[in-house]
Design an enzyme around this catalytic site. Structure first.
Site, short mmCIF file in Angstrom:
data_model
loop_
_atom_site.label_atom_id
_atom_site.label_comp_id
_atom_site.label_asym_id
_atom_site.label_seq_id
_atom_site.Cartn_x
_atom_site.Cartn_y
_atom_site.Cartn_z
N LYS A 5 7.12 16.56 10.99
CA LYS A 5 6.83 16.00 9.65
C LYS A 5 8.09 15.83 8.80
O LYS A 5 8.27 14.79 8.19
CB LYS A 5 5.87 16.92 8.88
CG LYS A 5 4.44 16.83 9.31
CD LYS A 5 3.51 17.49 8.29
CE LYS A 5 3.89 18.90 7.89
NZ LYS A 5 3.79 19.90 8.97
N ARG A 35 -2.71 21.12 1.73
CA ARG A 35 -2.96 21.90 2.95
C ARG A 35 -4.30 22.60 2.92
O ARG A 35 -4.66 23.25 3.91
CB ARG A 35 -1.88 22.97 3.09
CG ARG A 35 -0.71 22.56 3.97
CD ARG A 35 0.38 23.57 3.69
NE ARG A 35 1.12 23.99 4.83
CZ ARG A 35 2.40 23.65 5.03
NH1 ARG A 35 3.01 22.82 4.24
NH2 ARG A 35 3.05 24.15 6.04
N ARG A 91 13.93 25.13 17.09
CA ARG A 91 14.42 25.03 15.72
C ARG A 91 14.84 26.41 15.21
O ARG A 91 15.81 26.53 14.46
CB ARG A 91 13.31 24.46 14.82
CG ARG A 91 13.78 24.21 13.40
CD ARG A 91 12.75 23.45 12.60
NE ARG A 91 11.67 24.30 12.14
CZ ARG A 91 10.58 23.86 11.51
NH1 ARG A 91 10.42 22.57 11.29
NH2 ARG A 91 9.65 24.69 11.12
N ARG A 143 15.34 29.78 10.51
CA ARG A 143 14.35 29.91 9.44
C ARG A 143 13.55 31.20 9.60
O ARG A 143 13.17 31.57 10.70
CB ARG A 143 13.39 28.71 9.52
CG ARG A 143 13.53 27.75 8.37
CD ARG A 143 12.63 26.57 8.54
NE ARG A 143 11.22 26.90 8.32
CZ ARG A 143 10.29 25.97 8.12
NH1 ARG A 143 10.61 24.69 8.12
NH2 ARG A 143 9.04 26.31 7.94
N ARG A 198 0.99 30.33 11.79
CA ARG A 198 1.02 29.05 11.08
C ARG A 198 0.15 28.00 11.77
O ARG A 198 -0.50 27.19 11.11
CB ARG A 198 2.48 28.57 10.96
CG ARG A 198 3.23 29.38 9.89
CD ARG A 198 4.72 29.39 10.11
NE ARG A 198 5.31 28.08 9.97
CZ ARG A 198 6.41 27.70 10.62
NH1 ARG A 198 7.02 28.52 11.46
NH2 ARG A 198 6.88 26.50 10.44
P1 AMP Z 1 6.57 23.97 5.68
O1 AMP Z 1 8.04 23.83 5.65
O2 AMP Z 1 5.85 22.77 5.13
O3 AMP Z 1 6.04 24.36 7.04
O4 AMP Z 1 6.20 25.16 4.69
C1 AMP Z 1 6.72 26.46 4.88
C2 AMP Z 1 5.83 27.49 4.19
O5 AMP Z 1 5.77 27.23 2.79
C3 AMP Z 1 4.37 27.49 4.65
O6 AMP Z 1 4.17 28.24 5.83
C4 AMP Z 1 3.70 28.13 3.43
O7 AMP Z 1 3.92 29.53 3.39
C5 AMP Z 1 4.47 27.50 2.28
N1 AMP Z 1 3.86 26.22 1.83
C6 AMP Z 1 4.42 24.99 1.88
N2 AMP Z 1 3.58 24.06 1.40
C7 AMP Z 1 2.45 24.72 1.05
C8 AMP Z 1 1.20 24.33 0.51
N3 AMP Z 1 0.92 23.04 0.25
N4 AMP Z 1 0.28 25.30 0.27
C9 AMP Z 1 0.53 26.60 0.53
N5 AMP Z 1 1.67 27.04 1.05
C10 AMP Z 1 2.65 26.11 1.31
#
Ligand code: AMP
Length: 205
Positions: A18, A93, A132, A138, A149
Site C-alpha cells: 500500500k 480500517r 522489510r 520497524r 496485524r
Molecule cells: P500502517 O503503517 O498503516 O500499517 O500502520 C501502522 C500502525 O499504525 C497500525 O498497526 C496501527 O497500530 C496504527 N494505525 C494506522 N492507521 C490506523 C487506523 N486507521 N486506525 C487505527 N490504527 C491505525
C-alpha cells in the site's frame, strides 16, 4: 473522476504494498498521499503527546482507537493540499472509521471516487513484511506482530470491502508483481471504473 481531483481510499492487508503504491499513485494523480501509519510513526518519533499514547498500541499490532484516529484524519483532510483530492492509505480500517469519514466528507462535499483494494496472499505478505523488518527495522515488523496485524485486518478491516463494493466504489487489483506492473493495473482498473460502458463490454452476459 467527478469534479476536481480524485478522492481515493487504498485498502489492503499489511505487506500488500500500500505505502509504495500510495506514493506512486498520488504523485501521478497530483494529490497528497495521506498515510495514517506514517503520521503516527512521525508522532512517536517526535515524542508528542499523541506519539506517547499510540506507541505501545502500534508496537503490539493492534489498532489505535477510532476517536483518536478521527481527530488525526479530520485535521489532515482539512489542510489546503487535500481539499481538492487525496489518496488515503491506512484509513479507514474499521466500520466506525468509515462512518466518520463519510460524515466528514459529506460535510465538506467531496465524496470518495474509488476504493482500491490491493489483493495479496498471506504467505507472500508475511514474507514481504519480514524482509522489510530487516531493511527498515520497524518496531511492528516481527513475526508475532505481523500475525496480529493480519488478524486485525481480517477481523476489523476486511468487512469494509463489502461496504464499498455495495456502493459500487470497490476496485480490486492484484497486488503481486513488480511495482510498476501493479500501478499500471491500478490505473487500468480506475479507468475502467470511470467508464461503465467499458465494463459492460467485458462482463459475461
Ligand atoms: P500502517 O503503517 O498503516 O500499517 O500502520 C501502522 C500502525 O499504525 C497500525 O498497526 C496501527 O497500530 C496504527 N494505525 C494506522 N492507521 C490506523 C487506523 N486507521 N486506525 C487505527 N490504527 C491505525
Amino acid at each position: 473522476m467527478k469534479n476536481g481531483r480524485p478522492k481515493i481510499v487504498l485498502l489492503g492487508p499489511p505487506g500488500a504494498g500500500k505505502g509504495t503504491q500510495a506514493a506512486l499513485l498520488a504523485s501521478q494523480l497530483g494529490v497528497p498521499a495521506i498515510s495514517t501509519g506514517d503520521m503516527l510513526r512521525l508522532a512517536v518519533a517526535s515524542g508528542s503527546e499523541l506519539g506517547g499514547r499510540v506507541q505501545g498500541i502500534m508496537a503490539s499490532g493492534a489498532l489505535v482507537d477510532d476517536a483518536t484516529m478521527a481527530d488525526v484524519v479530520r485535521d489532515r483532510l482539512d489542510q489546503d493540499d487535500a481539499r481538492q483530492g487525496f489518496l488515503l492509505d491506512g484509513y479507514p480500517r474499521t466500520l466506525q472509521q468509515v462512518q466518520t469519514l463519510d460524515d466528514h466528507l459529506a460535510e465538506t462535499n467531496r465524496p470518495i471516487d474509488a476504493v482500491i483494494s490491493l489483493l495479496a496472499d498471506t504467505d507472500e505478505v508475511v514474507a514481504r513484511l519480514l524482509r522489510r523488518a530487516e531493511i527498515d527495522g520497524r518496531a511492528d515488523d516481527n513475526e508475532e506482530t505481523i500475525r496480529v496485524r493480519l488478524q486485525v485486518y481480517a477481523d476489523q478491516t476486511a468487512p469494509l470491502l463489502e461496504v464499498y463494493r455495495s456502493r459500487g466504489l470497490l476496485v480490486e487489483v492484484n497486488g503481486l508483481g513488480e511495482i510498476d506492473e501493479v500501478s499500471d493495473r491500478v490505473f487500468a482498473a480506475l479507468d475502467a471504473q470511470g467508464k461503465p460502458e467499458t465494463r459492460e463490454l467485458v462482463e459475461p452476459q
